[in-house]
Write an enzyme that holds these catalytic residues in place. Structure first.
Site, PDB file in Angstrom:
ATOM      1  N   LYS A  79       5.243   1.905  -2.795  1.00  0.00           N
ATOM      2  CA  LYS A  79       5.230   3.299  -3.252  1.00  0.00           C
ATOM      3  C   LYS A  79       5.515   3.332  -4.733  1.00  0.00           C
ATOM      4  O   LYS A  79       6.183   2.437  -5.263  1.00  0.00           O
ATOM      5  CB  LYS A  79       6.302   4.108  -2.527  1.00  0.00           C
ATOM      6  CG  LYS A  79       6.061   5.600  -2.539  1.00  0.00           C
ATOM      7  CD  LYS A  79       5.093   5.989  -1.442  1.00  0.00           C
ATOM      8  CE  LYS A  79       4.830   7.474  -1.395  1.00  0.00           C
ATOM      9  NZ  LYS A  79       4.190   7.856  -0.120  1.00  0.00           N
ATOM     10  N   LYS A 133       4.593   2.584   8.544  1.00  0.00           N
ATOM     11  CA  LYS A 133       3.435   3.412   8.847  1.00  0.00           C
ATOM     12  C   LYS A 133       2.170   2.574   9.033  1.00  0.00           C
ATOM     13  O   LYS A 133       1.431   2.745  10.007  1.00  0.00           O
ATOM     14  CB  LYS A 133       3.240   4.409   7.698  1.00  0.00           C
ATOM     15  CG  LYS A 133       2.214   5.493   7.931  1.00  0.00           C
ATOM     16  CD  LYS A 133       2.026   6.355   6.675  1.00  0.00           C
ATOM     17  CE  LYS A 133       3.335   6.995   6.224  1.00  0.00           C
ATOM     18  NZ  LYS A 133       3.133   7.926   5.074  1.00  0.00           N
ATOM     19  N   THR A 193      -4.825  13.140   5.801  1.00  0.00           N
ATOM     20  CA  THR A 193      -3.424  13.180   6.235  1.00  0.00           C
ATOM     21  C   THR A 193      -3.247  14.268   7.296  1.00  0.00           C
ATOM     22  O   THR A 193      -2.696  14.039   8.372  1.00  0.00           O
ATOM     23  CB  THR A 193      -2.506  13.440   5.028  1.00  0.00           C
ATOM     24  OG1 THR A 193      -2.741  12.412   4.061  1.00  0.00           O
ATOM     25  CG2 THR A 193      -1.040  13.420   5.426  1.00  0.00           C
ATOM     26  N   LYS A 222       0.848  -1.196   0.000  1.00  0.00           N
ATOM     27  CA  LYS A 222       0.000   0.000   0.000  1.00  0.00           C
ATOM     28  C   LYS A 222       0.874   1.233   0.000  1.00  0.00           C
ATOM     29  O   LYS A 222       1.829   1.334   0.768  1.00  0.00           O
ATOM     30  CB  LYS A 222      -0.871   0.010   1.270  1.00  0.00           C
ATOM     31  CG  LYS A 222      -1.838   1.179   1.354  1.00  0.00           C
ATOM     32  CD  LYS A 222      -3.137   0.873   0.664  1.00  0.00           C
ATOM     33  CE  LYS A 222      -3.995   2.101   0.436  1.00  0.00           C
ATOM     34  NZ  LYS A 222      -3.583   2.910  -0.745  1.00  0.00           N
ATOM     35  N   SER A 235      -7.505   5.722   3.631  1.00  0.00           N
ATOM     36  CA  SER A 235      -7.411   4.876   2.435  1.00  0.00           C
ATOM     37  C   SER A 235      -7.914   3.457   2.750  1.00  0.00           C
ATOM     38  O   SER A 235      -8.599   2.829   1.938  1.00  0.00           O
ATOM     39  CB  SER A 235      -5.961   4.782   1.944  1.00  0.00           C
ATOM     40  OG  SER A 235      -5.635   5.868   1.103  1.00  0.00           O
ATOM     41  N   ASN A 260      -1.651  19.443  -0.345  1.00  0.00           N
ATOM     42  CA  ASN A 260      -2.800  18.829   0.324  1.00  0.00           C
ATOM     43  C   ASN A 260      -2.627  18.826   1.838  1.00  0.00           C
ATOM     44  O   ASN A 260      -3.492  19.300   2.577  1.00  0.00           O
ATOM     45  CB  ASN A 260      -3.014  17.412  -0.219  1.00  0.00           C
ATOM     46  CG  ASN A 260      -4.095  16.659   0.539  1.00  0.00           C
ATOM     47  OD1 ASN A 260      -3.858  16.124   1.615  1.00  0.00           O
ATOM     48  ND2 ASN A 260      -5.303  16.656   0.007  1.00  0.00           N
TER      49      ASN A 260
HETATM   50  N1  GLU Z   1       0.825   9.050   0.098  1.00  0.00           N
HETATM   51  C1  GLU Z   1       0.261   8.959   1.416  1.00  0.00           C
HETATM   52  C2  GLU Z   1       1.329   8.582   2.416  1.00  0.00           C
HETATM   53  O1  GLU Z   1       2.503   8.810   2.197  1.00  0.00           O
HETATM   54  C3  GLU Z   1      -0.975   8.071   1.452  1.00  0.00           C
HETATM   55  C4  GLU Z   1      -0.756   6.647   1.085  1.00  0.00           C
HETATM   56  C5  GLU Z   1      -2.045   5.836   0.917  1.00  0.00           C
HETATM   57  O2  GLU Z   1      -3.110   6.322   1.202  1.00  0.00           O
HETATM   58  O3  GLU Z   1      -1.904   4.681   0.497  1.00  0.00           O
HETATM   59  O4  GLU Z   1       1.051   8.099   3.474  1.00  0.00           O
END
Ligand code: GLU
Length: 437
Positions: A111, A99, A195, A75, A352, A226
């Site tokens: 990623k 995370k 976020t 994810k 998410s 954002n």
């Molecule tokens: N890009 C965001 C992060 O760095 C969200 C990642 C997601 O929702 O999968 O946490």
């Protein structure tokens, strides 16, 4: 980016792994956990040919890194940025694995990124790039395999194009393969500001512990995308004094506090910050006399060169990786509380997960339900990490990493470790020696 001795010859990924290894000394894990986490499971590098509006052809370099899926599907977001490279995407994927474990949601870490400055592209060109990226990585993603989302310079509209392209390729609707979609196209209410909101809930807890009166708390926010905009809005609405914000071109400082809604409207309409108060550089913003500093832009902003100048008592990392290891040591030494990215910005991936659950069940939640569940998750995991920090007397990042590594370790160990194989070996030796049973 500042050229300091802590941004040395070791690339971002090597430096990220060093910090995981360091924190692992505080984690109760099988040593093989670290061995397994020392490399991503898969790295995909792709070429994305895009027909530009003027008829010319450009080929963009893209990546998808799948770091670990022992706790659930890979994810993590997709970044469109000119400085994207493999070391960065690998670091970001590793941080996603940590995370998702810190907030204890059933996902692993991944990623993606494309080396591009989308500000140089038309909407139609960005759409072709987004669709081309999905065609290039379609074989490795999936609702139960790897679930992308937005990141720097991608947004709900980008995700809508990507989800649509995926459905076209698969010849079936599969909304849960991408999160951060627009509401009305399978997105979740509350994903847009999740976020920042997660970080805001964490700050609420810290404010409670420290008896803060919001009107007395001065906040500086680096980055007005954002995360930065929503953080400014939520804090301003709650009575905090947001005194400075910046974007990639620089910032503005008004000691009495900014008119945040006007800043957001100006940024939306003019694509730039309004010229109010004193113009400051991004570097100057980090050293302002404030109580809370919110890095909400890119990596390696607080370094050995400027960490000593930070005056904030609390740093809330809405960006991923804004603080180097050396800066961490300096800040910890000064008594600055750094709320690490893997906790502070985990609200995004948490919602998410909510979106993915809604897509799979086909039933959608009201906004209050999203907020209540997000607040509950952030509070609960903040308490766990905070208690660990206090008990072991370690920086909050090490505490968050330790908690994450233990959760990852539990999943990885369940797949078998050296200890599981040794009895068999002993058994074989017994058989060879002619012993019974
Ligand atoms: N890009 C965001 C992060 O760095 C969200 C990642 C997601 O929702 O999968 O946490």
């Amino acid at each position: 980016m500042s050229g300091t001795n802590d941004l040395n010859d070791r690339d971002l990924f090597q430096r990220s792994l060093d910090r995981v290894r360091h924190a692992a000394s505080h984690a109760h894990i099988d040593p093989e956990t670290l061995v397994r986490l020392s490399l991503p499971r898969r790295v995909l590098e792709v070429a994305i040919p895009v027909r530009m509006d003027d008829g010319s052809l450009k080929v963009f370099r893209g990546y998808r890194v799948q770091y670990d899926d022992s706790r659930g599907p890979f994810k993590g977001g997709i970044r469109f940025h000119p400085s994207v490279d493999l070391a960065e995407v690998k670091s970001l994927a590793l941080w996603m694995a940590l995370k998702c474990a810190v907030v204890d949601i059933p996902f692993g870490g991944g990623k993606g990124g494309v080396e591009v400055d989308p500000r140089d592209l038309s909407h139609a060109e960005v759409e072709r790039l987004a669709r081309g990226y999905v065609r290039a990585i379609a074989d490795v993603i999936g609702v139960d395999r790897d679930v992308p989302a937005p990141d720097v310079y991608t947004n709900a509209r980008t995700m809508a194009w990507m989800a649509d392209e995926y459905s076209t390729l698969m010849r079936r609707l599969e909304p849960g393969v991408i999160t951060g979609k627009p509401v009305g196209r399978g997105g979740s209410l509350g994903r847009d500001d999740a976020t920042a909101r997660g970080g805001y809930y964490v700050l609420e807890e810290i404010g409670r512990q420290r008896n803060w009166q919001p009107a007395e708390i001065r906040v500086a926010i680096q980055g007005f995308g954002n995360a930065g905009q929503h953080a400014a809005r939520l804090l301003h609405a709650d009575g905090y004094r947001v005194v400075a914000v910046s974007d990639s071109r620089g910032g503005v400082y008004v000691p009495e506090g900014l008119d945040v809604p006007a800043m957001i409207a100006h940024k939306r309409d003019q694509r730039a910050l309004p010229a109010v108060g004193t113009a400051i550089t991004n570097e100057e913003l980090l050293a302002l006399d404030v109580d809370v500093l919110v890095p909400a832009a890119l990596e390696d902003q607080l370094t050995a060169a400027n960490a000593a100048d930070v005056k904030a008592a609390v740093v809330v990392e809405l960006a991923n990786g804004p603080t180097t290891a050396e800066a961490d040591r300096i800040l910890h030494g000064k008594g600055t509380l750094v709320v690490p990215d893997v906790l502070a910005n985990a609200g995004g991936v948490t919602v998410s997960w909510f979106e993915w659950l809604q897509n799979r069940s086909g039933s959608y939640w009201v906004l209050d339900e999203v907020h209540d569940k997000l607040r509950a998750t952030m509070r609960q995991q903040f308490e766990i990490v905070h208690a660990r920090m206090t008990a072991d007397d370690i920086p909050m990042r090490d505490a968050a990493y330790a908690v994450a590594l233990e959760r990852l370790g539990a999943a990885l160990t369940a797949g078998g470790t050296a200890a599981d194989f040794q009895p068999r070996q002993a058994e074989r030796q017994r058989v060879a020696a002619g012993a019974k049973g």
